[in-house]
Design a protein around this motif. Sequence first.
Motif, PDB file in Angstrom:
ATOM      1  N   ILE A 154     -19.235  -6.781   1.250  1.00  0.00           N
ATOM      2  CA  ILE A 154     -18.834  -8.016   0.568  1.00  0.00           C
ATOM      3  C   ILE A 154     -18.488  -9.104   1.584  1.00  0.00           C
ATOM      4  O   ILE A 154     -18.958 -10.246   1.486  1.00  0.00           O
ATOM      5  CB  ILE A 154     -17.639  -7.747  -0.362  1.00  0.00           C
ATOM      6  CG1 ILE A 154     -18.035  -6.794  -1.481  1.00  0.00           C
ATOM      7  CG2 ILE A 154     -17.088  -9.057  -0.944  1.00  0.00           C
ATOM      8  CD1 ILE A 154     -16.859  -6.318  -2.321  1.00  0.00           C
ATOM      9  N   ALA A 155     -17.635  -8.760   2.559  1.00  0.00           N
ATOM     10  CA  ALA A 155     -17.171  -9.751   3.526  1.00  0.00           C
ATOM     11  C   ALA A 155     -18.304 -10.338   4.369  1.00  0.00           C
ATOM     12  O   ALA A 155     -18.403 -11.567   4.489  1.00  0.00           O
ATOM     13  CB  ALA A 155     -16.092  -9.147   4.423  1.00  0.00           C
ATOM     14  N   PRO A 156     -19.191  -9.530   4.967  1.00  0.00           N
ATOM     15  CA  PRO A 156     -20.243 -10.139   5.780  1.00  0.00           C
ATOM     16  C   PRO A 156     -21.237 -10.971   4.977  1.00  0.00           C
ATOM     17  O   PRO A 156     -21.839 -11.888   5.515  1.00  0.00           O
ATOM     18  CB  PRO A 156     -20.931  -8.934   6.437  1.00  0.00           C
ATOM     19  CG  PRO A 156     -20.598  -7.775   5.583  1.00  0.00           C
ATOM     20  CD  PRO A 156     -19.225  -8.058   5.068  1.00  0.00           C
ATOM     21  N   THR A 157     -21.410 -10.646   3.700  1.00  0.00           N
ATOM     22  CA  THR A 157     -22.289 -11.470   2.879  1.00  0.00           C
ATOM     23  C   THR A 157     -21.712 -12.875   2.733  1.00  0.00           C
ATOM     24  O   THR A 157     -22.430 -13.881   2.859  1.00  0.00           O
ATOM     25  CB  THR A 157     -22.477 -10.830   1.488  1.00  0.00           C
ATOM     26  OG1 THR A 157     -23.073  -9.540   1.640  1.00  0.00           O
ATOM     27  CG2 THR A 157     -23.376 -11.686   0.609  1.00  0.00           C
ATOM     28  N   ILE A 158     -20.409 -12.959   2.484  1.00  0.00           N
ATOM     29  CA  ILE A 158     -19.753 -14.263   2.387  1.00  0.00           C
ATOM     30  C   ILE A 158     -19.830 -14.987   3.728  1.00  0.00           C
ATOM     31  O   ILE A 158     -20.134 -16.191   3.796  1.00  0.00           O
ATOM     32  CB  ILE A 158     -18.295 -14.091   1.938  1.00  0.00           C
ATOM     33  CG1 ILE A 158     -18.238 -13.507   0.526  1.00  0.00           C
ATOM     34  CG2 ILE A 158     -17.548 -15.426   1.987  1.00  0.00           C
ATOM     35  CD1 ILE A 158     -16.846 -13.124   0.070  1.00  0.00           C
ATOM     36  N   MET A 159     -19.550 -14.260   4.828  1.00  0.00           N
ATOM     37  CA  MET A 159     -19.624 -14.873   6.154  1.00  0.00           C
ATOM     38  C   MET A 159     -21.022 -15.375   6.467  1.00  0.00           C
ATOM     39  O   MET A 159     -21.195 -16.410   7.122  1.00  0.00           O
ATOM     40  CB  MET A 159     -19.192 -13.865   7.225  1.00  0.00           C
ATOM     41  CG  MET A 159     -17.752 -13.437   7.149  1.00  0.00           C
ATOM     42  SD  MET A 159     -17.440 -12.115   8.363  1.00  0.00           S
ATOM     43  CE  MET A 159     -15.970 -11.377   7.658  1.00  0.00           C
TER      44      MET A 159
ATOM     45  N   GLY B 188      -9.831  -2.711  -2.609  1.00  0.00           N
ATOM     46  CA  GLY B 188     -10.734  -2.812  -1.472  1.00  0.00           C
ATOM     47  C   GLY B 188     -11.666  -4.009  -1.593  1.00  0.00           C
ATOM     48  O   GLY B 188     -11.866  -4.756  -0.633  1.00  0.00           O
ATOM     49  N   ALA B 189     -12.233  -4.202  -2.777  1.00  0.00           N
ATOM     50  CA  ALA B 189     -13.128  -5.347  -2.984  1.00  0.00           C
ATOM     51  C   ALA B 189     -12.372  -6.664  -2.804  1.00  0.00           C
ATOM     52  O   ALA B 189     -12.882  -7.608  -2.191  1.00  0.00           O
ATOM     53  CB  ALA B 189     -13.744  -5.275  -4.375  1.00  0.00           C
ATOM     54  N   GLY B 190     -11.136  -6.729  -3.312  1.00  0.00           N
ATOM     55  CA  GLY B 190     -10.335  -7.942  -3.143  1.00  0.00           C
ATOM     56  C   GLY B 190     -10.049  -8.233  -1.685  1.00  0.00           C
ATOM     57  O   GLY B 190     -10.100  -9.399  -1.249  1.00  0.00           O
ATOM     58  N   ALA B 191      -9.752  -7.191  -0.908  1.00  0.00           N
ATOM     59  CA  ALA B 191      -9.473  -7.385   0.511  1.00  0.00           C
ATOM     60  C   ALA B 191     -10.681  -7.965   1.232  1.00  0.00           C
ATOM     61  O   ALA B 191     -10.554  -8.898   2.034  1.00  0.00           O
ATOM     62  CB  ALA B 191      -9.072  -6.050   1.146  1.00  0.00           C
ATOM     63  N   PHE B 192     -11.859  -7.456   0.929  1.00  0.00           N
ATOM     64  CA  PHE B 192     -13.044  -7.934   1.636  1.00  0.00           C
ATOM     65  C   PHE B 192     -13.490  -9.315   1.160  1.00  0.00           C
ATOM     66  O   PHE B 192     -14.084 -10.068   1.932  1.00  0.00           O
ATOM     67  CB  PHE B 192     -14.160  -6.899   1.507  1.00  0.00           C
ATOM     68  CG  PHE B 192     -13.846  -5.639   2.257  1.00  0.00           C
ATOM     69  CD1 PHE B 192     -13.736  -5.647   3.636  1.00  0.00           C
ATOM     70  CD2 PHE B 192     -13.622  -4.447   1.594  1.00  0.00           C
ATOM     71  CE1 PHE B 192     -13.415  -4.497   4.345  1.00  0.00           C
ATOM     72  CE2 PHE B 192     -13.303  -3.294   2.276  1.00  0.00           C
ATOM     73  CZ  PHE B 192     -13.198  -3.320   3.653  1.00  0.00           C
ATOM     74  N   LEU B 193     -13.192  -9.664  -0.070  1.00  0.00           N
ATOM     75  CA  LEU B 193     -13.426 -11.038  -0.512  1.00  0.00           C
ATOM     76  C   LEU B 193     -12.561 -12.010   0.286  1.00  0.00           C
ATOM     77  O   LEU B 193     -13.027 -13.052   0.763  1.00  0.00           O
ATOM     78  CB  LEU B 193     -13.122 -11.174  -2.009  1.00  0.00           C
ATOM     79  CG  LEU B 193     -14.192 -10.667  -2.973  1.00  0.00           C
ATOM     80  CD1 LEU B 193     -13.631 -10.628  -4.403  1.00  0.00           C
ATOM     81  CD2 LEU B 193     -15.427 -11.574  -2.938  1.00  0.00           C
TER      82      LEU B 193
ATOM     83  N   VAL C  21      -2.325 -15.071   5.511  1.00  0.00           N
ATOM     84  CA  VAL C  21      -3.770 -14.882   5.417  1.00  0.00           C
ATOM     85  C   VAL C  21      -4.177 -13.544   6.027  1.00  0.00           C
ATOM     86  O   VAL C  21      -5.124 -12.898   5.576  1.00  0.00           O
ATOM     87  CB  VAL C  21      -4.505 -16.041   6.129  1.00  0.00           C
ATOM     88  CG1 VAL C  21      -5.999 -15.780   6.236  1.00  0.00           C
ATOM     89  CG2 VAL C  21      -4.256 -17.348   5.390  1.00  0.00           C
ATOM     90  N   THR C  22      -3.441 -13.110   7.034  1.00  0.00           N
ATOM     91  CA  THR C  22      -3.711 -11.840   7.699  1.00  0.00           C
ATOM     92  C   THR C  22      -3.170 -10.653   6.911  1.00  0.00           C
ATOM     93  O   THR C  22      -3.858  -9.648   6.711  1.00  0.00           O
ATOM     94  CB  THR C  22      -3.086 -11.850   9.106  1.00  0.00           C
ATOM     95  OG1 THR C  22      -3.707 -12.875   9.881  1.00  0.00           O
ATOM     96  CG2 THR C  22      -3.270 -10.499   9.784  1.00  0.00           C
ATOM     97  N   ALA C  23      -1.914 -10.765   6.462  1.00  0.00           N
ATOM     98  CA  ALA C  23      -1.220  -9.602   5.917  1.00  0.00           C
ATOM     99  C   ALA C  23      -1.721  -9.198   4.537  1.00  0.00           C
ATOM    100  O   ALA C  23      -1.825  -8.002   4.237  1.00  0.00           O
ATOM    101  CB  ALA C  23       0.283  -9.865   5.862  1.00  0.00           C
ATOM    102  N   LEU C  24      -2.020 -10.163   3.682  1.00  0.00           N
ATOM    103  CA  LEU C  24      -2.371  -9.819   2.299  1.00  0.00           C
ATOM    104  C   LEU C  24      -3.624  -8.952   2.205  1.00  0.00           C
ATOM    105  O   LEU C  24      -3.580  -7.874   1.586  1.00  0.00           O
ATOM    106  CB  LEU C  24      -2.516 -11.094   1.459  1.00  0.00           C
ATOM    107  CG  LEU C  24      -2.852 -10.867  -0.021  1.00  0.00           C
ATOM    108  CD1 LEU C  24      -1.798 -10.004  -0.689  1.00  0.00           C
ATOM    109  CD2 LEU C  24      -2.994 -12.205  -0.745  1.00  0.00           C
ATOM    110  N   PRO C  25      -4.762  -9.341   2.805  1.00  0.00           N
ATOM    111  CA  PRO C  25      -5.932  -8.445   2.698  1.00  0.00           C
ATOM    112  C   PRO C  25      -5.737  -7.122   3.431  1.00  0.00           C
ATOM    113  O   PRO C  25      -6.249  -6.090   2.992  1.00  0.00           O
ATOM    114  CB  PRO C  25      -7.068  -9.265   3.326  1.00  0.00           C
ATOM    115  CG  PRO C  25      -6.406 -10.295   4.147  1.00  0.00           C
ATOM    116  CD  PRO C  25      -5.108 -10.598   3.481  1.00  0.00           C
ATOM    117  N   LEU C  26      -4.984  -7.130   4.542  1.00  0.00           N
ATOM    118  CA  LEU C  26      -4.728  -5.872   5.232  1.00  0.00           C
ATOM    119  C   LEU C  26      -3.886  -4.939   4.377  1.00  0.00           C
ATOM    120  O   LEU C  26      -4.102  -3.724   4.363  1.00  0.00           O
ATOM    121  CB  LEU C  26      -4.015  -6.135   6.562  1.00  0.00           C
ATOM    122  CG  LEU C  26      -4.901  -6.384   7.776  1.00  0.00           C
ATOM    123  CD1 LEU C  26      -4.043  -6.742   8.982  1.00  0.00           C
ATOM    124  CD2 LEU C  26      -5.772  -5.182   8.087  1.00  0.00           C
ATOM    125  N   LEU C  27      -2.929  -5.506   3.667  1.00  0.00           N
ATOM    126  CA  LEU C  27      -2.112  -4.699   2.767  1.00  0.00           C
ATOM    127  C   LEU C  27      -2.976  -4.081   1.672  1.00  0.00           C
ATOM    128  O   LEU C  27      -2.863  -2.890   1.362  1.00  0.00           O
ATOM    129  CB  LEU C  27      -1.012  -5.562   2.153  1.00  0.00           C
ATOM    130  CG  LEU C  27      -0.068  -4.892   1.171  1.00  0.00           C
ATOM    131  CD1 LEU C  27       0.662  -3.737   1.831  1.00  0.00           C
ATOM    132  CD2 LEU C  27       0.930  -5.912   0.617  1.00  0.00           C
TER     133      LEU C  27
END
Length: 309
Positions: free
Chosen positions: A247-252, A11-16, A221-227
């Motif tokens: 995690i994701a919005p902090t990076i954004m 999960g953390a990897g996906a949001f990164l 780029v789409t499929a890997l984090p969704l997987l």
Amino acid sequence: MPEFNRGVALGAGAFLLWGFAALYWPFLSAAQPAEILAHRMVWSLLAMCVFLMLARRGWKWLPGVVRSPRRLLPVAAAAVLISLNWWGFIYSVSTEQTLQASLAYFINPLMAVCLGVVLFSERLRAAQWTAVVLGLLAVVVMAVGYGVTPWLALLMASSFAAYGAVKKYVDLDGMQSLTVETLVMFLPALGYVLYLEFSGAGTVVSVSPAHTALLVGSGFVTALPLLMFGVAARRLPLSVIGMLQYIAPTIMFFIGWLVQGEEMPPARWAGFALVWLALCVFAFDQVRGARARSAQRRRAENPAVEPCD
């Protein structure tokens, strides 16, 4: 590695990956968001075919899913929801509104937590409730900072929270589910891409080889984090998934502020500080809970020997 820890790592990897994806889509600015979305759908199916071949999974499971409305409908619903989310994200980062995308994914964990409590009877500890309240306060402060109702952020947040909830009803593993999701959207997306190309409005071959390569790469780029997210969603309660999504919005946020130069009034700074405080509270609670579970396992594996009379 225990299932819970594996789920947290995925999960953390996906949001990164989702956070840094905000740097990818502006390179496709020659195309309209709708065209980029269609290419994401088309090339995501190619990416999933590659992943299936690498995993040696085969396709024998697919006919049974397609012939069963009970199994297919939740996946189709997930496909529609994630498509809405994709469009909102592409539009926001392509028009230099990355901070609104960041706000969306700050809101989304709160929606995910609420859905977890309402739909799946998940229970939150006191520290988790504290983190949720702090996160809610942060969202309110940041929304006030925009001065208007952030409809784009609300669209992205609600569609992705609903996507995570629907995935709980899918009786396929992460790779199979995502393959069917991309298959459901493939024909409409391919039809739109062909329409654009034959009408002269498409950009797949009219801009540059690099542009074409980036459009094709959008599938991976789409499929890997969704997987990764799909696998994590089946291993973790929605309350944990909801908190990992910070995690994701902090990076954004940093991309919007430092890279794209969006304005940062005091209200947005205050909201960001509250979000980090919420994360600290949640992380402390998670570490404390992990230690308690570890201690329980040690006691179960090594029970005290009762003295003999």
